[in-house]
Design a protein around this motif. Sequence first.
Motif, PDB file in Angstrom:
ATOM      1  N   VAL B  80       0.849  -1.205   0.000  1.00 42.90           N
ATOM      2  CA  VAL B  80       0.000   0.000   0.000  1.00 42.90           C
ATOM      3  C   VAL B  80       0.874   1.240   0.000  1.00 42.90           C
ATOM      4  O   VAL B  80       0.653   2.195  -0.758  1.00 42.90           O
ATOM      5  CB  VAL B  80      -0.920  -0.006   1.247  1.00 42.90           C
ATOM      6  CG1 VAL B  80      -1.665   1.318   1.369  1.00 42.90           C
ATOM      7  CG2 VAL B  80      -1.893  -1.169   1.182  1.00 42.90           C
ATOM      8  N   LEU B  81       1.895   1.231   0.847  1.00 48.09           N
ATOM      9  CA  LEU B  81       2.789   2.384   0.939  1.00 48.09           C
ATOM     10  C   LEU B  81       3.629   2.537  -0.326  1.00 48.09           C
ATOM     11  O   LEU B  81       3.895   3.662  -0.767  1.00 48.09           O
ATOM     12  CB  LEU B  81       3.679   2.257   2.181  1.00 48.09           C
ATOM     13  CG  LEU B  81       2.925   2.357   3.511  1.00 48.09           C
ATOM     14  CD1 LEU B  81       3.805   1.909   4.672  1.00 48.09           C
ATOM     15  CD2 LEU B  81       2.421   3.773   3.751  1.00 48.09           C
ATOM     16  N   ASN B  82       4.059   1.409  -0.892  1.00 46.92           N
ATOM     17  CA  ASN B  82       4.814   1.480  -2.150  1.00 46.92           C
ATOM     18  C   ASN B  82       3.996   2.160  -3.241  1.00 46.92           C
ATOM     19  O   ASN B  82       4.484   3.042  -3.960  1.00 46.92           O
ATOM     20  CB  ASN B  82       5.214   0.079  -2.616  1.00 46.92           C
ATOM     21  CG  ASN B  82       6.367  -0.504  -1.817  1.00 46.92           C
ATOM     22  OD1 ASN B  82       7.123   0.237  -1.173  1.00 46.92           O
ATOM     23  ND2 ASN B  82       6.513  -1.817  -1.855  1.00 46.92           N
ATOM     24  N   GLN B 160      -4.877   2.269   1.557  1.00 53.43           N
ATOM     25  CA  GLN B 160      -4.685   3.442   0.711  1.00 53.43           C
ATOM     26  C   GLN B 160      -5.773   4.484   1.004  1.00 53.43           C
ATOM     27  O   GLN B 160      -5.504   5.683   1.055  1.00 53.43           O
ATOM     28  CB  GLN B 160      -4.731   3.051  -0.764  1.00 53.43           C
ATOM     29  CG  GLN B 160      -4.413   4.228  -1.672  1.00 53.43           C
ATOM     30  CD  GLN B 160      -3.912   3.801  -3.034  1.00 53.43           C
ATOM     31  OE1 GLN B 160      -3.838   2.633  -3.330  1.00 53.43           O
ATOM     32  NE2 GLN B 160      -3.547   4.753  -3.866  1.00 53.43           N
ATOM     33  N   GLU B 161      -6.986   3.972   1.253  1.00 53.30           N
ATOM     34  CA  GLU B 161      -8.099   4.885   1.529  1.00 53.30           C
ATOM     35  C   GLU B 161      -7.859   5.682   2.822  1.00 53.30           C
ATOM     36  O   GLU B 161      -8.088   6.892   2.865  1.00 53.30           O
ATOM     37  CB  GLU B 161      -9.416   4.099   1.645  1.00 53.30           C
ATOM     38  CG  GLU B 161      -9.926   3.538   0.332  1.00 53.30           C
ATOM     39  CD  GLU B 161      -9.086   2.372  -0.191  1.00 53.30           C
ATOM     40  OE1 GLU B 161      -8.464   1.656   0.629  1.00 53.30           O
ATOM     41  OE2 GLU B 161      -9.018   2.195  -1.422  1.00 53.30           O
ATOM     42  N   LEU B 163      -5.059   6.374   4.287  1.00 56.97           N
ATOM     43  CA  LEU B 163      -3.950   7.326   4.124  1.00 56.97           C
ATOM     44  C   LEU B 163      -4.386   8.527   3.296  1.00 56.97           C
ATOM     45  O   LEU B 163      -4.099   9.680   3.646  1.00 56.97           O
ATOM     46  CB  LEU B 163      -2.755   6.619   3.473  1.00 56.97           C
ATOM     47  CG  LEU B 163      -2.013   5.634   4.382  1.00 56.97           C
ATOM     48  CD1 LEU B 163      -1.177   4.658   3.561  1.00 56.97           C
ATOM     49  CD2 LEU B 163      -1.140   6.374   5.388  1.00 56.97           C
ATOM     50  N   LEU B 164      -5.081   8.271   2.199  1.00 55.86           N
ATOM     51  CA  LEU B 164      -5.542   9.379   1.350  1.00 55.86           C
ATOM     52  C   LEU B 164      -6.537  10.255   2.093  1.00 55.86           C
ATOM     53  O   LEU B 164      -6.530  11.485   1.948  1.00 55.86           O
ATOM     54  CB  LEU B 164      -6.163   8.835   0.061  1.00 55.86           C
ATOM     55  CG  LEU B 164      -5.171   8.218  -0.930  1.00 55.86           C
ATOM     56  CD1 LEU B 164      -5.908   7.527  -2.077  1.00 55.86           C
ATOM     57  CD2 LEU B 164      -4.211   9.274  -1.468  1.00 55.86           C
ATOM     58  N   ALA B 165      -7.359   9.617   2.918  1.00 53.21           N
ATOM     59  CA  ALA B 165      -8.337  10.396   3.691  1.00 53.21           C
ATOM     60  C   ALA B 165      -7.620  11.325   4.662  1.00 53.21           C
ATOM     61  O   ALA B 165      -8.011  12.487   4.829  1.00 53.21           O
ATOM     62  CB  ALA B 165      -9.269   9.451   4.448  1.00 53.21           C
ATOM     63  N   GLN B 166      -6.580  10.814   5.279  1.00 57.67           N
ATOM     64  CA  GLN B 166      -5.824  11.639   6.224  1.00 57.67           C
ATOM     65  C   GLN B 166      -5.132  12.796   5.506  1.00 57.67           C
ATOM     66  O   GLN B 166      -5.114  13.928   5.994  1.00 57.67           O
ATOM     67  CB  GLN B 166      -4.789  10.784   6.959  1.00 57.67           C
ATOM     68  CG  GLN B 166      -4.075  11.512   8.084  1.00 57.67           C
ATOM     69  CD  GLN B 166      -5.020  12.008   9.173  1.00 57.67           C
ATOM     70  OE1 GLN B 166      -5.760  11.236   9.785  1.00 57.67           O
ATOM     71  NE2 GLN B 166      -5.040  13.320   9.396  1.00 57.67           N
ATOM     72  N   LEU B 167      -4.585  12.503   4.324  1.00 53.98           N
ATOM     73  CA  LEU B 167      -3.951  13.569   3.545  1.00 53.98           C
ATOM     74  C   LEU B 167      -4.979  14.618   3.130  1.00 53.98           C
ATOM     75  O   LEU B 167      -4.696  15.824   3.129  1.00 53.98           O
ATOM     76  CB  LEU B 167      -3.251  12.989   2.318  1.00 53.98           C
ATOM     77  CG  LEU B 167      -2.040  12.079   2.609  1.00 53.98           C
ATOM     78  CD1 LEU B 167      -1.517  11.464   1.324  1.00 53.98           C
ATOM     79  CD2 LEU B 167      -0.934  12.849   3.319  1.00 53.98           C
ATOM     80  N   LEU B 172      -3.772  18.257   1.698  1.00 47.62           N
ATOM     81  CA  LEU B 172      -2.588  18.026   0.872  1.00 47.62           C
ATOM     82  C   LEU B 172      -3.041  17.594  -0.514  1.00 47.62           C
ATOM     83  O   LEU B 172      -3.961  16.782  -0.656  1.00 47.62           O
ATOM     84  CB  LEU B 172      -1.697  16.974   1.512  1.00 47.62           C
ATOM     85  CG  LEU B 172      -1.049  17.466   2.808  1.00 47.62           C
ATOM     86  CD1 LEU B 172      -0.306  16.345   3.509  1.00 47.62           C
ATOM     87  CD2 LEU B 172      -0.099  18.614   2.525  1.00 47.62           C
ATOM     88  N   PRO B 173      -2.417  18.124  -1.541  1.00 52.02           N
ATOM     89  CA  PRO B 173      -2.905  17.923  -2.909  1.00 52.02           C
ATOM     90  C   PRO B 173      -2.534  16.555  -3.474  1.00 52.02           C
ATOM     91  O   PRO B 173      -1.499  16.382  -4.093  1.00 52.02           O
ATOM     92  CB  PRO B 173      -2.185  19.027  -3.682  1.00 52.02           C
ATOM     93  CG  PRO B 173      -0.914  19.240  -2.917  1.00 52.02           C
ATOM     94  CD  PRO B 173      -1.211  18.939  -1.496  1.00 52.02           C
ATOM     95  N   VAL B 174      -3.406  15.602  -3.225  1.00 55.71           N
ATOM     96  CA  VAL B 174      -3.167  14.264  -3.741  1.00 55.71           C
ATOM     97  C   VAL B 174      -4.393  13.822  -4.508  1.00 55.71           C
ATOM     98  O   VAL B 174      -5.507  13.872  -3.993  1.00 55.71           O
ATOM     99  CB  VAL B 174      -2.903  13.265  -2.605  1.00 55.71           C
ATOM    100  CG1 VAL B 174      -2.680  11.877  -3.173  1.00 55.71           C
ATOM    101  CG2 VAL B 174      -1.710  13.711  -1.791  1.00 55.71           C
ATOM    102  N   GLU B 175      -4.162  13.401  -5.738  1.00 59.55           N
ATOM    103  CA  GLU B 175      -5.290  12.932  -6.528  1.00 59.55           C
ATOM    104  C   GLU B 175      -5.434  11.439  -6.351  1.00 59.55           C
ATOM    105  O   GLU B 175      -4.457  10.692  -6.409  1.00 59.55           O
ATOM    106  CB  GLU B 175      -5.068  13.258  -8.011  1.00 59.55           C
ATOM    107  CG  GLU B 175      -5.225  14.741  -8.309  1.00 59.55           C
ATOM    108  CD  GLU B 175      -5.116  14.992  -9.795  1.00 59.55           C
ATOM    109  OE1 GLU B 175      -5.167  14.031 -10.564  1.00 59.55           O
ATOM    110  OE2 GLU B 175      -4.979  16.166 -10.159  1.00 59.55           O
TER     111      GLU B 175
END
Lengths: 425, 177
Positions: B80-82, B160-161, B163-167, B172-175
Amino acid sequence: MNYSAATVLLRPLHTFCIVICVGFIAMGTALQAADAVVVELMPSPAAINSSLSRVITDSKGQVYLSWVTREDELATLRYSKFDGDSWTDPAVISSGDNWFNNWADFPSLLVNDDNMAAHWLSMSAEGNYDYDIKVAFYSSRNDSWGKGITIHKDGISAEHGFVSMLPMSEGRTFISWLDGRETAGGGDHVTGARADPGMSGAMTLRAGIFDSAGATVGEWELDHRVCDCCQTSAAMSATGPLVVYRDRSEAEIRDIYITRYANGAWTEPMPIHNDGWEIAGCPVNGPAIAARGEQVAVSWFTAKDDAPLVQLVVSTDNGKSFSAPVLVASQTTNGRVGTTILESGEIAVSWMHTEGPDAKIMLTRFGAEGNLLETTQIANSQASRRSGFPIIDSVGNDVYVTWTDVSGAAQVKVARVIYSSSKGE
Amino acid sequence: MMRLNTIQALSAGFWVSNRINKLKIVHSMIVAAGLVGLALAATQLRDSQAAQLSPQNQAKWLIVNYWSEWCAPCRVEIPVLNALNETLSPTNVTIVGVNFDEDPREITLSIAADMGIEFPTLTMDVVAELELRAPDVLPTTYILSPGREVVAKMIGAQTQESLLAQLAILNLPVEKD
């Protein structure tokens, strides 16, 4: 082996003494008048580059120290006995170049009258993270250690470790361990989802009784879903073996549970306290249990809401029920607890006090009912994993503590803590 | 674990092999030693990349993941982190790892390779500079601002969800893929 403070002060060992009646009380608990507490750093029988030590005592009150040394890939397990004045020459139990040595999961020694048993973890061929529990038994008749025997008979390449051993009658040995046989073949460690219909997918807790030659007398699964990476701890109560461990509920609550062997069967595991610590991860911080007759004490680490705590509960009925938790330490602790019950019935709990990268090994003494007596600093240490888990045991009212000093080249240290007056006398 | 660089390894191998090239077996062993040297040099390169990633010198948000080889949820979380690391490569957010066990550097890099970790693993010196409290649970993932303040702490295996939710909470600009 009882030493009055006066006698002890005459001993040559006391050149090394760090003495101090400390009355160090953590986290705002009240300072209490303490009797003299002497922390005596003993000479270590373990050379430089030693680590992973344990101190144990036997029924005769003799003290033993075991530790591991490494030369390249070769790991060697040694032990020494304290004869009252000095340590015997270190003896080799076993060595190997395929051992799994981990700062939290490491070899142990058990002395049972003339018999001894020792365990270590040996990597199995099939998997990178798979290892077996090997136990060797010492034959006093041949004055030699036997070959390591794999105690679990599953034949599955998986994680097996976090062993606790107890002496039993007739030279038998009780062993509890974490057994990953149900995780093999694609089980999901995160969800505990089963790999196939026959497997739970989760780490299990198992126990067995073995005769002096290593033959299995009996074996049981004690819990089918437990935390993957915390130590087990076992003690012998008046009614039989007790095992404590970190449970893992379906909702990922990882509180400390106990199961007892009573009337020929294991009791349904029950929590010693409902902390409600929910984590989908590895705390690497198991509980520590001690028993003396019907008295039982368990200390443990928990960190619900990211608030670290070390707590203690006491039982007077062989672990059937426990007192409300007593706070041992909070906030500035990373746990790594040990528990022992003194001849006086008082209870000593070891734990780590952390200040950033620095740490102190602490020993807190409680009355038999769990009332706080005092806290004493044993040694400076580091919060680093390399400093490992301090281990304690007691003879009479003296507590022996061992740890790894990592301030320079790693070396096992050992100290004796002498409570000159117990029960506030 | 011995450390060699490429030139030392190959030079030593060829110098010795020129003198004993009639002994084919020995020659083969020496060439093999040279190849081992190359492999070690590659390890050093990864080490160098990680060491250069001094957080104090980078104006980036950091996702700091504590892992250990024996931690099963950590191993599950690595892919997931990779994947997220690749997603984040054009952004101002980067993922770094910390070996919770504090093994010697060479061993840490070897374990990281065995675990399939594709993001840099910090040296312990750099970890010390971050002044993070070692986590009580593995895996634990911190998010640090460019000023190196801890703005989030996520305990346990992440998806991944999550982590993206936290970002996203941190703007933080993550698509998302």
